[in-house]
Design a protein around this motif. Structure first.
Motif, short mmCIF file in Angstrom:
data_model
loop_
_atom_site.label_atom_id
_atom_site.label_comp_id
_atom_site.label_asym_id
_atom_site.label_seq_id
_atom_site.Cartn_x
_atom_site.Cartn_y
_atom_site.Cartn_z
N SER A 376 1.00 -1.28 0.09
CA SER A 376 0.16 -0.01 -0.02
C SER A 376 0.86 1.12 -0.07
N GLY A 378 3.39 4.16 -1.09
CA GLY A 378 3.40 5.10 -2.23
C GLY A 378 4.84 4.62 -2.84
N THR A 476 -1.04 3.81 6.33
CA THR A 476 -0.77 3.64 4.90
C THR A 476 -1.89 3.28 4.01
N GLN A 477 -3.02 2.53 4.69
CA GLN A 477 -4.45 2.21 4.05
C GLN A 477 -5.45 3.76 3.71
N ARG A 479 -3.79 6.57 3.37
CA ARG A 479 -3.22 7.15 2.21
C ARG A 479 -3.25 6.48 0.82
N HIS A 480 -3.29 5.25 0.99
CA HIS A 480 -3.61 4.30 -0.33
C HIS A 480 -4.95 4.89 -1.00
N TYR A 481 -5.96 4.71 -0.19
CA TYR A 481 -7.06 5.02 -0.65
C TYR A 481 -7.33 6.42 -1.15
N ARG A 483 -4.79 8.17 -2.49
CA ARG A 483 -4.04 8.20 -3.97
C ARG A 483 -4.94 7.75 -4.83
N ASP A 484 -5.60 6.40 -4.63
CA ASP A 484 -6.49 5.88 -5.68
C ASP A 484 -7.81 7.05 -6.05
#
Length: 714
Positions: A376, A378, A476-477, A479-481, A483-484
């Motif tokens: 996850s 970046g 992390t999760q 930020r991952h969301y 970014r998507d």
């Protein structure tokens, strides 16, 4: 420990727990490594081969298996010699070769910064760990021997390596429960990073040791006698805190050396978990326990698998406190060797190996968690920062409604708990029940809490959550969301911008044939149109220039050189609902009703400024970066704007003005205040408004207040 000059010590150690055939294989690996490293020297002096031998000895001390010892002897072969992974596979098998490759650093790759190189090496090591945990055990032993022989390096390099070791490798050893390696790494780093403090503390400890040894011997004898009376087989020894542990305790608790030395620590090692609890009762009958200082890590092991009973007692002397750790023999092995104890007990078929199974399970859970973070993150630097968070958990234990135990770092919130249960639970969390009481997600949890997450219908994390979550997984999760989501928003914006730019050429994006689309993607070096849209939406490409290129490609023209002349297409309507791809500049705070202009930033996407913004005047020298925009008729949401008020300097003026603003159904984002002179203060309010009409209503209400001398929009 000095670097060895023969394999005698290594062979003697491995012979105590490996059979003759396995020892012969280790001798073969040594000969192969000696030939491979022939002619290579260490800075500390001597042939290079004695470094791998020293690493193998460290692993033999904790009785690691044959493949680990062989891999330790060969761990630098791929990196520093002409031999390859295939050569090692042919001679020593796939398992050894995989471990060696996992330890090998990425020295042949090029990186933009030393930090990126370190992060990439760390990421590779974690990936290798996921395939075989022995990779990190060899890496830790390698780092320990390097730290023991660091004296030949320049002072600045010694400090850099020691800081990196204290930042990552010592905590990893602790996280895997290998305390024997962790303690030595910490003390070696302490000596190098803080030489004066280390020397002073070492001198003070030596001075106090004689008197303390008498007290420790007396208390040890008393405890042993009580165990004999209770017919509990066991052994007792006083333990001295290592120097770095003393230093940390003094620093964190603000205590003097003498205050720390008033605490005496003992380990009671017995034969079984049942005997641990019986020994605890014996200790509490011998000396009075301190309230709220008992911890049962047998029923609830630490996150690294550590198990023991901890209690603190009033000692036989006025100021002395006794810290007692009670463990079974196997728990003691696990406490010292951590995950390495898994191999020590691997051959046993009885039920006495539950402690090693626990630490192995905890280690595998941690590695699995790291893999999730890695997927996850970046980039490597993000991953490294998240692992740092995960390496320093002062742990609490909370319960799910079904009674399952979740371990979290101290200070973790209910939202961290939700993400620990499952990423989807975290994404959809709206509130929670803590011990049957409704609480917000930002509520800090404490050991013993039972948490039940209340979920909404949608999985939609809030960016503001990043301000209060504590765990690496939650951060992390989220930020991952985001970014998507940013990517999706950028694609939609880029597509809309390109449509309007093509309109100037009387072309429609939807009217392109498959062949034309393929020609465009080939010419612009993209695999999909969405990649092109994303670059347009984030400002990395300019829509009018791309539109001209598309026009020329379709007409079959060769002159597709980007023109410096910029011509605007149809103005883009701004609705306020574009998401992350459109941002409103903080320098001028545009709101609906203002004349606006768009600036395509390669870092931030489309930035909306007021037409008269001073920053836009500077940018107008780059007209190709500007985009015609206007407010849509159905613009939605609230927008930030800043007002500066000159207010009479009287008691309660700030509260009065804030109350006046609130009466207009307006939210205040932030406020600052400073004295202009003896009579007046300057107050700057950043407000949430719908449009210029709403702002005019606020200003009109404030002008009626007798405290307000002047108002201006910033």
């Amino acid at each position: 420990m000095a670097t060895p000059t023969s394999t005698d010590a290594l062979i003697e150690k491995v012979s105590t727990y490996l059979n003759a055939e396995q020892v012969a294989r280790i001798k073969q690996a040594f000969e192969f490594g000696r030939i491979a490293h022939d002619g290579q020297k260490r800075k500390a002096g001597g042939d290079y081969i004695w470094h791998p031998v020293a690493v193998a000895e460290i692993l033999a001390d904790i009785q690691l298996d044959q493949d680990s010892i062989i891999a330790a002897l060969l761990h630098d072969v791929i990196e520093d010699t002409p031999y390859t992974k295939e050569d090692i596979t042919e001679l020593f098998g796939e398992s050894v070769a995989e471990i060696v490759e996992g330890v090998t650093k990425l020295t042949k790759m090029m990186f933009s910064t030393p930090q990126q190189a370190k992060a990439e090496n760390f990421r590779k090591m974690i990936m290798a760990m996921s395939r075989d945990i022995r990779v990190i055990l060899i890496k830790l032993a390698d780092r320990l021997h390097n730290m023991r022989t660091l004296g030949v390096m320049r002072r600045d390099k010694q400090r850099r390596i020691a800081e990196e070791t204290l930042e990552f490798f010592a905590p990893i050893a602790g996280r895997l429960g290998i305390n024997s390696i962790r303690i030595e790494l910490e003390d070696l780093c302490f000596r190098i990073i803080y030489p004066m403090r280390h020397a002073a503390l070492e001198k003070a400890l030596l001075k106090a040791r004689g008197h303390r040894n008498e007290i420790i011997a007396q208390i040890t004898q008393t405890i042993e006698h009580r165990l004999e009376q209770e017919k509990i087989p066991g052994r007792v020894f006083g333990r001295e805190k290592h120097l770095y542990s003393l230093y940390k305790k003094m620093k964190n608790k603000g205590k003097h050396f003498d205050e720390i030395l008033d605490i005496f620590a003992f380990r009671v090692i017995v034969d079984s978990p049942d005997s641990c609890y019986r020994a605890l009762g014996a200790m509490h009958s011998l000396y009075k326990p301190l309230p709220n200082r008992f911890k049962d890590y047998i029923a609830i092991p630490k996150s690294n698998g550590y198990q023991a009973l901890h209690t603190t007692l009033f000692g036989p002397f006025s100021s002395a406190r006794l810290e007692i750790q009670i463990r079974s023999e196997q728990m003691h092995d696990v406490a010292e060797h951590g995950i390495a104890a898994h191999w020590l007990y691997k051959q046993q078929d009885d039920n006495e190996n539950s402690a090693s199974s626990t630490v192995d399970q905890k280690a595998q859970e941690w590695v699995k968690n790291l893999l999730e973070l890695q997927k996850s993150a970046g980039n490597s630097l993000d991953f490294l920062e998240n692992v740092k968070i995960d390496l320093f958990p002062d742990v609490i234990y909370v319960f799910t409604p079904k009674g399952d135990i979740i371990s979290l770092p101290r200070g973790a919130t209910a939202l961290d708990f939700a993400y620990a249960v499952h990423t989807n639970v975290g994404h959809s969390a709206v509130s929670c029940h803590i011990d049957n009481k409704l609480r917000p997600l930002r509520t800090t949890l404490h050991s013993g809490n039972t948490v039940d997450v209340v979920r909404g219908r949608l999985e939609k994390p809030n960016p503001s959550w990043l301000q209060f979550v504590k765990t690496a997984k939650a951060r992390t999760q989220i930020r991952h969301y985001m970014r998507d989501l940013e990517t999706e928003d950028a694609i939609l914006l880029g597509k809309e911008i390109l449509k309007r730019a093509l309109h100037r050429f009387n072309m429609q994006l939807d009217g392109l044939s498959n062949e034309q689309e393929a020609d465009i993607l080939q010419a612009l070096e993209h695999e999909t149109l969405n990649q092109l849209f994303e670059e347009l939406g984030t400002g990395k490409r300019l829509a009018p220039l791309v539109a001209k290129q598309i026009h020329d490609i379709i007409l079959g023209r060769e002159d597709t050189v980007e023109s410096t002349e910029y011509q605007h297409g149809e103005a883009l309507p701004i609705t306020g609902t574009e998401g992350f791809a459109v941002q409103f500049a903080n320098c001028c705070h545009p709101i609906p009703g203002d004349e606006i202009i768009g600036y395509l930033s390669a870092e931030k996407g489309l930035m909306i400024h007021r037409e008269n913004c001073t920053n836009i005047r500077k940018i107008k020298a780059q007209p190709d970066k500007l985009l015609d925009v206007h407010w849509a008729e159905d613009v939605q949401g609230s927008f930030l704007t800043e007002l500066q008020l000159e207010v009479k300097n009287v008691r309660g003026s700030l509260a009065t003005i804030a109350s006046e603003i609130a009466s207009t159904q307006t939210d205040i984002d932030s406020v600052t205040s400073e004295d202009k002179d003896d009579q007046y203060s300057l107050m700057n309010f950043i407000l949430h408004v719908r449009d210029r009409n709403h702002l005019a209503h606020i200003i009109k209400a404030l002008k009626k207040n007798k405290l307000v001398e002047k108002i201006q929009r910033m």
